[in-house]
Design a protein around this motif. Sequence first.
Motif, PDB file in Angstrom:
ATOM      1  N   GLU A  57      16.108  20.924  15.983  1.00  0.00           N
ATOM      2  CA  GLU A  57      15.491  20.525  14.872  1.00  0.00           C
ATOM      3  C   GLU A  57      13.903  20.981  14.979  1.00  0.00           C
ATOM      4  OE1 GLU A  57      14.199  19.548  11.570  1.00  0.00           O
ATOM      5  OE2 GLU A  57      16.256  19.107  11.829  1.00  0.00           O
ATOM      6  N   ARG A  58      13.645  21.764  13.926  1.00  0.00           N
ATOM      7  CA  ARG A  58      12.411  22.198  13.787  1.00  0.00           C
ATOM      8  C   ARG A  58      11.303  21.157  13.337  1.00  0.00           C
ATOM      9  NH1 ARG A  58      10.905  23.673   8.415  1.00  0.00           N
ATOM     10  NH2 ARG A  58       9.509  25.167   9.101  1.00  0.00           N
ATOM     11  N   TYR A 101      13.429  17.886  19.162  1.00  0.00           N
ATOM     12  CA  TYR A 101      12.666  18.119  18.017  1.00  0.00           C
ATOM     13  C   TYR A 101      11.419  18.947  18.282  1.00  0.00           C
ATOM     14  CZ  TYR A 101      15.680  14.210  17.019  1.00  0.00           C
ATOM     15  OH  TYR A 101      16.965  13.334  16.840  1.00  0.00           O
ATOM     16  N   ASN A 102      10.827  19.447  17.176  1.00  0.00           N
ATOM     17  CA  ASN A 102       9.958  20.697  17.060  1.00  0.00           C
ATOM     18  C   ASN A 102      10.325  21.642  17.845  1.00  0.00           C
ATOM     19  OD1 ASN A 102       7.392  18.917  15.886  1.00  0.00           O
ATOM     20  ND2 ASN A 102       7.960  17.633  17.589  1.00  0.00           N
ATOM     21  N   HIS A 103      11.538  22.113  17.759  1.00  0.00           N
ATOM     22  CA  HIS A 103      12.114  23.331  18.232  1.00  0.00           C
ATOM     23  C   HIS A 103      12.821  24.219  17.042  1.00  0.00           C
ATOM     24  CE1 HIS A 103      11.353  21.509  22.194  1.00  0.00           C
ATOM     25  NE2 HIS A 103      11.891  22.459  23.003  1.00  0.00           N
ATOM     26  N   GLU A 104      12.342  25.275  17.058  1.00  0.00           N
ATOM     27  CA  GLU A 104      12.737  26.207  16.186  1.00  0.00           C
ATOM     28  C   GLU A 104      13.568  27.252  16.743  1.00  0.00           C
ATOM     29  OE1 GLU A 104      11.414  28.556  11.884  1.00  0.00           O
ATOM     30  OE2 GLU A 104       9.818  27.958  13.388  1.00  0.00           O
ATOM     31  N   LYS A 113      14.573  30.977  16.557  1.00  0.00           N
ATOM     32  CA  LYS A 113      14.082  32.224  16.384  1.00  0.00           C
ATOM     33  C   LYS A 113      14.884  33.234  16.262  1.00  0.00           C
ATOM     34  CE  LYS A 113      10.152  32.105  15.615  1.00  0.00           C
ATOM     35  NZ  LYS A 113       9.354  31.536  14.249  1.00  0.00           N
ATOM     36  N   VAL A 167      14.874  29.864  21.465  1.00  0.00           N
ATOM     37  CA  VAL A 167      14.254  28.879  20.884  1.00  0.00           C
ATOM     38  C   VAL A 167      12.762  28.543  21.175  1.00  0.00           C
ATOM     39  CG1 VAL A 167      14.568  26.391  20.239  1.00  0.00           C
ATOM     40  CG2 VAL A 167      16.475  27.767  20.979  1.00  0.00           C
ATOM     41  N   LYS A 168      12.099  28.171  20.348  1.00  0.00           N
ATOM     42  CA  LYS A 168      10.671  27.977  20.456  1.00  0.00           C
ATOM     43  C   LYS A 168      10.234  26.781  20.225  1.00  0.00           C
ATOM     44  CE  LYS A 168       6.022  29.549  18.883  1.00  0.00           C
ATOM     45  NZ  LYS A 168       5.177  30.594  17.927  1.00  0.00           N
ATOM     46  N   ASP A 169       9.405  26.070  21.280  1.00  0.00           N
ATOM     47  CA  ASP A 169       8.820  24.853  21.315  1.00  0.00           C
ATOM     48  C   ASP A 169       7.552  24.993  20.084  1.00  0.00           C
ATOM     49  OD1 ASP A 169       7.318  22.463  21.645  1.00  0.00           O
ATOM     50  OD2 ASP A 169       8.344  22.189  23.633  1.00  0.00           O
ATOM     51  N   LEU A 170       7.715  24.365  19.098  1.00  0.00           N
ATOM     52  CA  LEU A 170       6.514  24.509  18.147  1.00  0.00           C
ATOM     53  C   LEU A 170       5.115  23.754  18.527  1.00  0.00           C
ATOM     54  CD1 LEU A 170       8.487  24.036  14.711  1.00  0.00           C
ATOM     55  CD2 LEU A 170       7.839  26.231  16.052  1.00  0.00           C
TER      56      LEU A 170
END
Length: 515
Positions: A54-55, A220-223, A225, A239-242
Motif C-alpha cells: 500500500e502506497r 505501508y508506504n510501499h509503491e 513501480k 517495489v519502492k519504500d517511499l
Amino acid sequence: MKNEQSMDGLLANASTNEQSEHTDIVLIGAGVMSATLGLLLKELDPAFTIQIFERLDGAAMESSDAWNNAGTGHSAFCELNYTPQRPDGTIDITKAVKIASSFEVSKQFWAHLVEQGILGTPSSFINQVPHVSFVWGQDNVQFLRARHRAMIECPLFESMQYSTDRNRLDRWMPVVMDGRDSALPLAATCMDIGTDVNFGSLTSNMIGTLSSRQGVHAHYNHEVKKLRRDQAGMWNIKVKDLQTGDKRRITARFVFIGAGGGSLRLLEKSRIPEGRGYGGFPVGGQWLVCTDDAVVSRHDKKVYGMAPVGSPPMSVPHLDTRVIGGQKALLFGPFAGFSTKFLKEGSYLDLFKSIRVDNILPMIAAGMDNIPLTRYLIDQLRLSPDERIQALRQYVPLAKREDWKLEVAGQRVQVIKRGEKEIGVLEFGTEVIASADGSLAALLGASPGASTAASIMLDVIQRCFPSRMNEWRKKLPSIIPSYGQDISRDRKLLTEIRRSTNKTLELHPKEKIEN
C-alpha cells in the motif's frame, strides 16, 4: 507454452530456484477488495503466503475510507438509476436484483468473519439505516409506483413500502417534508432493512486480522513501480519504500491489483493483452455535511432521488445518514468535480500518463460520445455556495447555509473500453480484467464495488484458481451459506439467510409493515 498455464498450475509447478523474495500472492492496495480477497483465500487455503503493498501509510485511506465512498451498503433498495424504465413503460429490475443478491453475499461473508472472531463489534462497521426513494412531480410519482410494483414481485424487495400519504412521508423523513409545497405530487418507497456500511472501519479490521495471520505481511508506504511476467509465468514485482527510498524485488505466483483509481496504471504496466484498450475517466466528489446536531438527530434514513434529466448516473442526489466513528452524520450530495488525478492522494499527471497507443482511440471516442458529461462536470465545478444550498433545499426545504459545510470526497475512475460496436464506451460500474493464465487480476471502476466485494472476489477466485474449485466448492458454503444458490428466487432460503445474518450482525429491522 508455459505462460499459458492456469495460475493454480503454476502454484504446483513453480521453480524452487528463486533468487528474489518469494510469495504465493501479492495484493496491491490495502482497500476493501484486497482485504476481501486475501481473507477468502486464507480461509480456503491457510498455507498461502501473501504480501500486501500500500502506497499510503495505512489501510483503507483512499476509496474505502468512510468519507471517500457512498457508504450506502448498496443493495439497490433506493438507487433509482439501477431500475431504468423501458420504452413501453415497464421497469427493468435486472441490475437491482444482481446488486441486491451480491450485497446479501457480502453480509454473509461479514457475518462469518464476526462469528470467527475476525471482525469485532458489528456496529463498528454496519448499522441499520432504512433506505428511501423519494420523488416529486406526477410523471416521477407514476414511475416510482411502477417500480414498486415490479420490485415487490422479487423476494429481495417484497417488504418494500410505497406511499403518497403525506402523514406517512412525514414520519419517514420529517426533515425532507418540513416546509414542502403541499400541492406538489409526492411519493416514496421505504425499505426498513437498509444499512449503512463504514467500509473504512470494515477494511481496516479485515486488513489488520489478515496481516496477523501466519505467512501474511502488510507493507505501508510501499509503491509498486514495475511488474513483469517471466517465461515461467511468475510475476517479478519491483517495489519502492517511499520513506527510505529502498527498493526490493518480489516474485509472486498470483497478483491482484485492487488499488482503486491506481489500478489502471498498474494494469498497463503488467502488459497483459487482456488489459489493452482500457482507459479511465476520473471524477471527483464533494459533500455538504450538516453541522447542526438538531437537524442530524431528526433524520435517520438514506433518501435517494432521481438524477436530473441528461445527467450521468453518478449524479444521483441523496440525503445520507451515516455512522462514522460511532457518530451519526448527515451528508448531501454528491457534487461532482473534475481532476486529472486518479487517486485523492495521486498526481495531476495520472490521466495523461494513462494514455497509451492502444487506448487513445477508445478514450477519444468515449469523450466525444459523452460531451453532456463534460458539460455537467463543468457546471458542477462552477456551482457557487448558494447554488449548492439551492440543490440541497430540494431535499431539505428549510436548510440554512450556515448549517452545512463542503467536504471533499474521494476520486473515482470510470472505465473506458472498446464496445462491441463502438470504438470506445464509458462504463459506470466495476469490471474485473484477468490474464488468460489466471496469474493476474485487476479491478477497475467504481460503484457499487465495495458493497459487492465478496461476489466480485468470488468471481476472481473462480476465474483464476479453476482447478482448486472442486475442493473449495465444498468449503465455500461454510463461509457463504447461499453459495451456488439463487437467493433472488428462493424466498425460504433468503428468509433464513437474512434472519441469520441480521442476528449475527446485530441488525434489527422492523418486521411489521406500516399500513
